[in-house]
Write a protein that holds these residues in place. Structure first.
Motif, PDB file in Angstrom:
ATOM      1  N   GLN A  69      40.200  28.942  44.887  1.00 22.34           N
ATOM      2  CA  GLN A  69      39.124  29.402  45.243  1.00 22.34           C
ATOM      3  C   GLN A  69      38.914  30.932  44.648  1.00 22.34           C
ATOM      4  N   ASN A  70      40.300  31.490  44.474  1.00 23.29           N
ATOM      5  CA  ASN A  70      40.010  32.581  43.826  1.00 23.29           C
ATOM      6  C   ASN A  70      40.104  32.705  42.433  1.00 23.29           C
ATOM      7  N   ALA A  71      38.868  32.407  41.815  1.00 22.71           N
ATOM      8  CA  ALA A  71      38.728  31.969  40.329  1.00 22.71           C
ATOM      9  C   ALA A  71      39.462  33.073  39.527  1.00 22.71           C
ATOM     10  N   ARG A  72      38.992  34.329  39.905  1.00 20.65           N
ATOM     11  CA  ARG A  72      39.523  35.540  38.996  1.00 20.65           C
ATOM     12  C   ARG A  72      41.019  35.461  38.687  1.00 20.65           C
ATOM     13  N   MET A  73      41.704  35.285  40.141  1.00 18.78           N
ATOM     14  CA  MET A  73      43.130  35.347  39.579  1.00 18.78           C
ATOM     15  C   MET A  73      43.615  33.996  38.899  1.00 18.78           C
ATOM     16  N   ALA A  74      43.017  32.918  39.228  1.00 18.90           N
ATOM     17  CA  ALA A  74      43.412  31.624  38.768  1.00 18.90           C
ATOM     18  C   ALA A  74      43.284  31.778  37.188  1.00 18.90           C
ATOM     19  N   LEU A  75      41.955  32.246  36.610  1.00 18.92           N
ATOM     20  CA  LEU A  75      41.836  32.449  35.303  1.00 18.92           C
ATOM     21  C   LEU A  75      42.576  33.364  34.663  1.00 18.92           C
ATOM     22  N   LYS A  76      43.150  34.193  35.449  1.00 20.35           N
ATOM     23  CA  LYS A  76      44.378  35.197  34.582  1.00 20.35           C
ATOM     24  C   LYS A  76      45.561  34.271  34.463  1.00 20.35           C
ATOM     25  N   VAL A  77      46.068  33.538  35.043  1.00 22.10           N
ATOM     26  CA  VAL A  77      47.299  32.893  34.655  1.00 22.10           C
ATOM     27  C   VAL A  77      47.175  31.338  33.882  1.00 22.10           C
ATOM     28  N   ALA A  78      46.035  30.992  34.140  1.00 18.60           N
ATOM     29  CA  ALA A  78      45.719  29.525  33.480  1.00 18.60           C
ATOM     30  C   ALA A  78      45.223  29.736  32.073  1.00 18.60           C
TER      31      ALA A  78
END
Lengths: 297, 274
Positions: free
Chosen positions: B212-221
């Motif tokens: 749900q935390n798109a910001r964090m997810a897009l940092k690692v993905a």
């Protein structure tokens, strides 16, 4: 004189209590891992005892071969019972499954009567002495043996659930089946293992009681005593099952003592555990050792 | 949209989900043609609002769908060249896909070590290797080593670390991570994500991350898919998604001009995806 009788009864109570404890442990094992209340637990004793009796008396096998052979038979019996009868019921309402175990209980009891007849059959004497004198108390040799074997079983249960791979898998399944499956545990295999171990260990108790009292359908009533034991201990606690078994064994024998000394009602010892069951259910519905869920605040 | 998965389709993709349809209880259609590709050794994220079908997609891959009376009714899921759709979960774990379920789901009445040992349930390479890996997990999560007692008493963050550690114990080729940030403080979220990134690098584990935390997810993905009501509506590389106006508005927030609550009330989605 009276106090020595009391001692004798307490010792008897402890010995029978460990047997109850072992059977209750088997019952809890099934309940904990598969959520099934197994009303056919007593029949496991019956089947085990008759199998061993048949091997010793009819097939003329020496006891020390017949006894492990009975174990092996019950192991296969437990697995097949789970696979053929109970596995198709996974996902059905729990009450249906419980009714099936009631049915199984009646079925096996009648089948045993049909095959072996309704009369009790004595075991031939396995041990050279029928009873042993310990500090002035008479203890029957099979009971003494059962005490030793029960203790070994309890210790190995404790080891099994703490350190073995399958034991951990069974605990995980008891806690949460979906999580267990996500870890790669086959829940079907866990269920089959639970039934197999339960049938096997119950048979041990069946053989021991059969050696003392003779093999008859009364054995399944012995199995019925696990209900007070597990209710006292808490349905899902292995330790509770052992403690509950000991308590029921003691209460039975103390009831007999009081009855014989003062009350003279007769047969109080068979009902006393069930009075305890009712009282425990009223004051502690989850039993003495029932699960308390961890709540993190 | 056309072919949503085409941009990410490469020869080296370890997992490909091809146009799957998932039905619960034989009647409820939850996924309507979801396709995605996960290249080996990369972190791919699956974003979307509640109820979009992200968790269902993960469960379809891991086989846990069957435990909730669901099934893949159309399409295929290919892992290392073999179709694994509707296989039993224990088989899929053995093939090397391990799902860390939403809400951590550790075995609360067991100790930390027992939980870790359970993670290694399907492994057959012996006690010594398992012991070595337990030490390795502790080296990633030193705070787990300090704790004793039942794991039910661990804090939320520690439980999440244990859940990830348990997944590592299985030595999987791929981990499906379902909302690792749920219920964690921002600081812990950061810590957990740093470790996820490390894991991917050190152990060459491929990760499919639902967040749900798109910001964090897009940092690692390195690549991301956006799901809405059972469909993939958008996909692209990290940079594509971060710079996409719609993703910015719906998932990342933090526009330059601040919106007042007055405007928020009447705030409506300007544009439909399809």
């Amino acid at each position: 004189m009276q106090s020595s009788l009391l001692f004798q009864l307490i010792i008897n109570g402890l010995i029978v209590g460990t047997l109850y404890g072992v059977i209750a442990m088997c019952f809890v094992l099934i309940y904990k891992s598969t959520q099934v209340v197994n009303f056919a637990q007593g029949e496991f004793l019956l089947i085990g005892a008759w199998t061993c009796w048949w091997l010793v008396v009819q097939a003329q096998w020496p006891f020390w071969i017949a006894f492990p052979a009975t174990f092996l038979f019950m192991l296969i019996f437990g697995i097949l019972l789970q696979m053929i009868v109970l596995r198709p019921l996974i996902g059905e309402p729990i009450i249906s499954v419980i009714m099936v175990t009631v049915g199984l209980s009646i079925f096996f009891q009648s089948m045993m009567k049909w095959i072996f007849g309704p009369w009790p059959q004595p075991f031939p004497d396995i041990f050279p002495m029928k009873s042993v004198n310990i500090g002035g108390l008479q203890v029957q040799t099979p009971y003494l043996m059962s005490m030793a074997v029960s203790l070994v079983i309890m210790v190995s249960f404790a080891w099994f659930f703490r350190y073995s791979r399958m034991g951990l898998a069974m605990r995980a399944t008891a806690f949460d089946q979906q999580v267990a499956q996500s870890l790669g545990i086959s829940v079907k295999r866990v269920f089959a293992t639970a039934w197999a171990i339960s049938a096997m260990v119950s048979a041990l108790a069946g053989v021991v009681v059969g050696m003392v009292n003779g093999v008859s359908s009364a054995l399944s009533f012995f199995g019925l005593k696990v209900f007070p034991a597990v209710i006292v201990g808490g349905l899902d606690s292995i330790v509770g099952a052992i403690v509950g078994g000991l308590i029921v064994g003691l209460i039975e024998n103390l009831a007999e003592y009081f009855d014989g000394q003062w009350l003279h009602l007769g047969n109080l010892y068979t009902v006393a555990p069930f009075y305890v069951l009712v009282i425990i259910l009223m004051i502690k519905p989850y039993g003495l050792f029932g699960t308390r869920k961890i709540e993190r605040v | 949209m056309g072919e949503p998965a085409s941009q990410n389709a490469t020869a080296e993709s370890i997992l490909s989900v091809n146009n799957i349809e998932v039905v619960y209880d034989d009647v409820i259609l939850v996924l309507r043609g979801v396709s995605l590709e996960v290249p080996a050794g990369k972190v791919v994220t699956l974003l979307g609002p509640n109820g979009a079908g992200k968790s269902t997609t993960l469960k379809a891959i891991s086989g846990l769908l069957a435990t909730e009376n669901g099934a893949v009714t159309r399409g295929s899921i290919t892992f290392l060249g073999e179709n694994i759709a509707n296989r039993p979960p224990e088989d899929i774990v053995r093939r090397g896909i391990f799902q860390v379920m939403e809400g951590r789901r550790i075995i609360e009445d067991m100790t930390i070590t027992e939980n870790l040992r359970l993670g290694a349930f399907t492994r057959k390479d012996g006690e010594r290797a398992i012991r070595r890996d337990i030490d390795m997990v502790f080296s990633y999560f030193p705070r787990l080593q300090e704790r004793t007692g039942l794991s039910g008493y661990l804090s939320g963050g520690e439980q999440q670390m244990l859940a990830i550690g348990r997944a590592i114990m299985a030595r999987p080729k791929m981990i499906l991570l379902d909302e690792p940030s749920m219920g964690l403080s921002p600081l812990l979220v950061k810590e957990v994500f740093t470790i996820i990134e490390q894991l991917c690098q050190d152990l060459a584990i491929t990760i499919l991350l639902v967040e749900q935390n798109a910001r964090m997810a897009l940092k690692v993905a390195s690549y991301g898919y956006v799901m809405e009501s059972g469909k993939i509506v958008l996909d692209g590389t990290r940079d594509d998604l971060v710079n996409n106006e719609d993703v910015k508005e719906f998932y990342l927030g933090g526009d330059k001009e601040r919106k007042s609550f007055k405007n928020l009330k009447s705030y409506k989605r300007r544009k439909r995806w399809l």
